[in-house]
Write a protein that holds these residues in place. Structure first.
Motif, mmCIF file in Angstrom:
data_model
loop_
_atom_site.group_PDB
_atom_site.id
_atom_site.type_symbol
_atom_site.label_atom_id
_atom_site.label_comp_id
_atom_site.label_asym_id
_atom_site.label_seq_id
_atom_site.Cartn_x
_atom_site.Cartn_y
_atom_site.Cartn_z
ATOM 1 N N UNK A 22 40.861 29.846 51.800
ATOM 2 C CA UNK A 22 41.192 31.275 51.813
ATOM 3 C C UNK A 22 42.679 31.529 51.587
ATOM 4 N N UNK A 23 43.506 30.531 51.713
ATOM 5 C CA UNK A 23 44.950 30.732 51.568
ATOM 6 C C UNK A 23 45.358 31.325 50.216
ATOM 7 N N UNK A 24 44.762 30.930 49.094
ATOM 8 C CA UNK A 24 45.144 31.571 47.826
ATOM 9 C C UNK A 24 44.755 33.044 47.742
ATOM 10 N N UNK A 35 47.234 33.526 40.447
ATOM 11 C CA UNK A 35 47.605 34.389 39.338
ATOM 12 C C UNK A 35 48.775 35.259 39.770
ATOM 13 N N UNK A 36 49.798 35.328 38.945
ATOM 14 C CA UNK A 36 50.949 36.174 39.240
ATOM 15 C C UNK A 36 50.662 37.588 38.748
ATOM 16 N N UNK A 37 50.805 38.551 39.652
ATOM 17 C CA UNK A 37 50.560 39.952 39.337
ATOM 18 C C UNK A 37 51.780 40.783 39.697
ATOM 19 N N UNK A 38 51.968 41.917 39.018
ATOM 20 C CA UNK A 38 53.032 42.825 39.456
ATOM 21 C C UNK A 38 52.710 43.385 40.837
ATOM 22 N N UNK A 39 53.732 43.835 41.532
ATOM 23 C CA UNK A 39 53.554 44.340 42.898
ATOM 24 C C UNK A 39 52.549 45.490 42.924
ATOM 25 N N UNK A 40 52.583 46.347 41.919
ATOM 26 C CA UNK A 40 51.680 47.495 41.892
ATOM 27 C C UNK A 40 50.221 47.066 41.759
ATOM 28 N N UNK A 41 49.966 45.958 41.090
ATOM 29 C CA UNK A 41 48.589 45.517 40.872
ATOM 30 C C UNK A 41 47.998 44.773 42.069
ATOM 31 N N UNK A 49 38.814 43.899 45.778
ATOM 32 C CA UNK A 49 37.378 43.591 45.800
ATOM 33 C C UNK A 49 37.140 42.119 45.473
ATOM 34 N N UNK A 50 37.880 41.593 44.490
ATOM 35 C CA UNK A 50 37.729 40.195 44.105
ATOM 36 C C UNK A 50 38.115 39.252 45.245
ATOM 37 N N UNK A 51 39.213 39.550 45.930
ATOM 38 C CA UNK A 51 39.630 38.689 47.032
ATOM 39 C C UNK A 51 38.681 38.788 48.221
ATOM 40 N N UNK A 52 38.184 39.984 48.517
ATOM 41 C CA UNK A 52 37.221 40.127 49.610
ATOM 42 C C UNK A 52 35.924 39.396 49.292
ATOM 43 N N UNK A 53 35.477 39.488 48.044
ATOM 44 C CA UNK A 53 34.260 38.786 47.640
ATOM 45 C C UNK A 53 34.452 37.273 47.750
ATOM 46 N N UNK A 54 35.620 36.798 47.371
ATOM 47 C CA UNK A 54 35.934 35.371 47.459
ATOM 48 C C UNK A 54 35.910 34.897 48.907
ATOM 49 N N UNK A 55 36.516 35.666 49.803
ATOM 50 C CA UNK A 55 36.541 35.301 51.226
ATOM 51 C C UNK A 55 35.131 35.312 51.811
ATOM 52 N N UNK A 56 34.322 36.301 51.444
ATOM 53 C CA UNK A 56 32.941 36.357 51.934
ATOM 54 C C UNK A 56 32.126 35.168 51.427
#
Length: 110
Positions: A22-24, A35-41, A49-56
């Protein structure tokens, strides 16, 4: 008696792998899920949603493999219990690695 140790080890390993995988999913210096994203993204609903789905998925796999280790208590032959344990741990590592890889491919295709 040895089978209880195998069951405990399976549960421990499943929870530890889920917690470390879960650390990533937690943003660190604008990097989330490798993946490097801008602060706004980082706060975008699709990313959340993608990170919550990954953790679940990770916790679901940990629960699945913890429950999958319970039948080991009823195996009376030590050699079969050890074989079941080794195959379960191998499948556990493979499933967690596959989940991480699948999330990376989802990001590429979205």
């Amino acid at each position: 008696m040895l089978n209880w140790i195998f069951v405990g080890l399976t549960i421990f390993v499943a929870v530890m792998i889920a917690a470390t995988a879960m650390l990533p999913a937690k943003p660190h210096k604008n990097v989330i899920l490798e993946t490097t994203l801008p602060v706004a993204q980082l706060k975008h609903p699709a990313v959340s949603k993608l990170t919550q789905q990954y953790i679940q998925q990770l916790w679901g796999l940990a629960l699945l493999f913890s429950i999958g280790g319970l039948p080991m208590m009823f195996i009376h032959f030590d050699s079969l219990a050890l074989l079941y344990f080794v195959l379960l741990i191998f499948a556990l590592f493979s499933a967690f690695y596959g989940t991480s890889t699948l999330q990376l491919f989802k990001k590429i295709w979205i």
